[in-house]
Each structure stands twice: as structure tokens, then as C-alpha cells.
Enzyme design. Structure first.
Site, PDB file in Angstrom:
ATOM      1  NE  ARG A 189      -2.387  -1.920   3.170  1.00 20.24           N
ATOM      2  CZ  ARG A 189      -2.235  -3.246   3.302  1.00 20.24           C
ATOM      3  NH1 ARG A 189      -2.729  -4.042   2.383  1.00 20.24           N
ATOM      4  NH2 ARG A 189      -1.617  -3.759   4.332  1.00 20.24           N
ATOM      5  CD  GLU A 247      -1.043  -5.854  15.078  1.00 24.72           C
ATOM      6  OE1 GLU A 247      -1.154  -5.232  14.004  1.00 24.72           O
ATOM      7  OE2 GLU A 247      -1.887  -5.800  15.970  1.00 24.72           O
TER       8      GLU A 247
HETATM    9  O1  LIG Z   1       4.584  -1.285  11.437  1.00 25.82           O
HETATM   10  P1  LIG Z   1       4.519  -2.726  11.065  1.00 25.82           P
HETATM   11  O2  LIG Z   1       4.144  -3.607  12.212  1.00 25.82           O
HETATM   12  O3  LIG Z   1       5.763  -3.201  10.413  1.00 25.82           O
HETATM   13  O4  LIG Z   1       3.322  -2.910  10.051  1.00 25.82           O
HETATM   14  C1  LIG Z   1       3.018  -2.026   9.022  1.00 25.82           C
HETATM   15  C2  LIG Z   1       2.943  -2.750   7.707  1.00 25.82           C
HETATM   16  O5  LIG Z   1       1.932  -3.765   7.736  1.00 25.82           O
HETATM   17  C3  LIG Z   1       1.098  -3.644   6.596  1.00 25.82           C
HETATM   18  O6  LIG Z   1       1.590  -4.335   5.497  1.00 25.82           O
HETATM   19  P2  LIG Z   1       1.726  -5.921   5.420  1.00 25.82           P
HETATM   20  O7  LIG Z   1       3.038  -6.351   5.979  1.00 25.82           O
HETATM   21  O8  LIG Z   1       0.509  -6.545   6.021  1.00 25.82           O
HETATM   22  O9  LIG Z   1       1.867  -6.243   3.889  1.00 25.82           O
HETATM   23  P3  LIG Z   1       0.987  -6.036   2.585  1.00 25.82           P
HETATM   24  O10 LIG Z   1       1.097  -4.566   2.257  1.00 25.82           O
HETATM   25  O11 LIG Z   1       1.673  -6.875   1.581  1.00 25.82           O
HETATM   26  O12 LIG Z   1      -0.404  -6.436   2.894  1.00 25.82           O
HETATM   27  C4  LIG Z   1       1.124  -2.154   6.298  1.00 25.82           C
HETATM   28  O13 LIG Z   1       0.741  -1.869   4.969  1.00 25.82           O
HETATM   29  C5  LIG Z   1       2.553  -1.792   6.583  1.00 25.82           C
HETATM   30  O14 LIG Z   1       3.399  -1.996   5.472  1.00 25.82           O
HETATM   31  N1  LIG Z   2      -3.501  -3.701  12.597  1.00 24.97           N
HETATM   32  C1  LIG Z   2      -2.957  -3.420  11.391  1.00 24.97           C
HETATM   33  N2  LIG Z   2      -3.717  -2.864  10.437  1.00 24.97           N
HETATM   34  C2  LIG Z   2      -3.175  -2.591   9.220  1.00 24.97           C
HETATM   35  N3  LIG Z   2      -1.916  -2.842   8.912  1.00 24.97           N
HETATM   36  C3  LIG Z   2      -1.136  -3.381   9.846  1.00 24.97           C
HETATM   37  N4  LIG Z   2       0.159  -3.738   9.839  1.00 24.97           N
HETATM   38  C4  LIG Z   2       0.455  -4.274  11.018  1.00 24.97           C
HETATM   39  N5  LIG Z   2      -0.592  -4.264  11.823  1.00 24.97           N
HETATM   40  C5  LIG Z   2      -1.616  -3.711  11.107  1.00 24.97           C
END
Ligand SMILES: O=P(O)(O)OC[C@H]1O[C@H](OP(=O)(O)OP(=O)(O)O)[C@H](O)[C@@H]1O
Ligand SMILES: Nc1ncnc2[nH]cnc12
Length: 167
Positions: free
Chosen positions: A55, A92
Site C-alpha cells: 500500500r 504484528e
Molecule cells: O509497522 P509494522 O508492524 O511493520 O506494520 C506495518 C505494515 O503492515 C502492513 O503491510 P503488510 O506487511 O501486512 O503487507 P501487505 O502490504 O503486503 O499487505 C502495512 O501496509 C505496513 O506496510
Molecule cells: N492492525 C494493522 N492494520 C493494518 N496494517 C497493519 N500492519 C500491522 N498491523 C496492522
């Protein structure tokens, strides 16, 4: 939906309250506000924007276009076709690794790092590390939403971090 997105319980794992910001991006006026706010906060201070898959790409493309700067893709491991630096990190809800091409940035390029959500901070910390290994100067990070209870600023200590909203 509001400007904090939609909360989706138990996604992608039980107990996680997933913050889905795609409706904010789908709202033309809200998306413009987000892009303009990020661009204005760091105006004149960056030469390139780095977007974190997935994203963060949506924000980075728009900010780069709006500000006439370049765009660097920080991808999940295994996607980039040339030589990369790789950095593993904790989320997370699991573990992952990010990669950047070793040669996409000019030495000393001033880079602004973008993602949608700051949760634990592992993703942005890994992204900053990769950019610095690639020779960039990270001028700051910006996200749309910070989930404060997950203390994501801790691994980013000493860095400039803009969150447009927080919960
Ligand atoms: O601060 P953090 O705990 O590191 O989490 C934040 C990240 O988690 C989500 O992506 P995700 O890793 O779920 O990947 P995606 O964009 O491929 O769905 C979000 O878009 C951030 O990139
Ligand atoms: N709770 C949450 N919602 C969206 N993105 C995340 N990345 C890690 N934790 C998340």
C-alpha cells in the site's frame, strides 16, 4: 468508513484489528488531502520517494508525481529482478523481508519513505535500513495512520516520522 479506515477484526490472524485504508484511497477528496499533506510537510527536502509494498506504492506514486521526484520500490522478498539488499523484520502478525535494488538510487539521494500504516514499526525500520545500505539519506517517513499502542516509533527512534492520523 471514516478517515481512519475500516477496522476488520481477526484479519489476517485471530486477535488482530486490521486497519484497512483502501476506502480512504478510493475517496478522491480524501486521497488528495493525504497526498497534499505529505508533499507539503516535506516540501523541498527530498529527491525521491520510496514506497513500501504494497500500500505504500499507492502513496508513493502519487507523491512522486505531485512533487516531480523519482520513485523507488521497496518490495517483499523475491520480486525484484536485479541484485538486491535484503532486510528481515517482524510484524504484528508474522515475519517478512523487504528488498531494494542495490543500484536504483544516486549516492546521497534524499529519500522520503511512505507506507499506509505504522504499527510495530518493523516495516519502516527495515525500509530505512535498506535505503541507507543503498547509499540514500532518509529524510523522514510518512504514514496515513499510526496505531499508537503498537509503539512503532521505538524502532524509528531518531528519525522524523509524520503520521497524518493516529488511533
Ligand atoms: O509497522 P509494522 O508492524 O511493520 O506494520 C506495518 C505494515 O503492515 C502492513 O503491510 P503488510 O506487511 O501486512 O503487507 P501487505 O502490504 O503486503 O499487505 C502495512 O501496509 C505496513 O506496510
Ligand atoms: N492492525 C494493522 N492494520 C493494518 N496494517 C497493519 N500492519 C500491522 N498491523 C496492522
Amino acid at each position: 468508513m471514516d478517515r481512519l479506515g475500516v477496522v476488520v477484526p481477526d484479519v489476517p490472524a485471530p486477535g488482530i484489528q486490521f486497519r484497512d485504508l483502501t476506502p480512504v484511497f478510493a475517496d478522491a477528496a480524501a486521497f488528495r488531502v493525504v497526498i497534499d499533506a505529505i508533499a507539503e510537510a516535506f516540501a523541498g527536502r527530498f529527491d525521491a520517494v520510496a514506497g513500501v509494498e504494497a500500500r505504500g506504492f499507492l502513496l508513493a506514486g502519487a507523491v512522486a508525481y505531485a512533487t516531480g521526484t523519482g520513485l523507488v520500490a521497496i518490495r517483499k522478498e523475491g520480486k525484484l529482478p536485479r541484485r538486491v539488499y535484503r532486510e528481515a523484520y517482524d510484524l504484528e502478525y508474522g515475519q517478512a523481508a523487504l528488498e531494494i535494488h542495490t543500484s536504483d538510487l544516486a549516492p546521497g539521494a534524499r529519500v522520503l519513505v511512505l507506507d499506509d500504516v505504522l504499527a510495530t514499526g518493523g516495516t519502516l525500520a527495515a525500509a530505512c535500513t535498506l535505503l541507507e545500505r543503498a547509499g540514500a539519506v532518509v529524510v523522514g517517513c510518512a504514514v496515513v495512520l499510526e496505531i499508537t499502542e503498537l509503539a512503532g516509533r521505538a524502532p524509528l527512534a531518531g528519525r522524523t516520522v509524520l503520521a497524518l492520523e493516529s488511533v
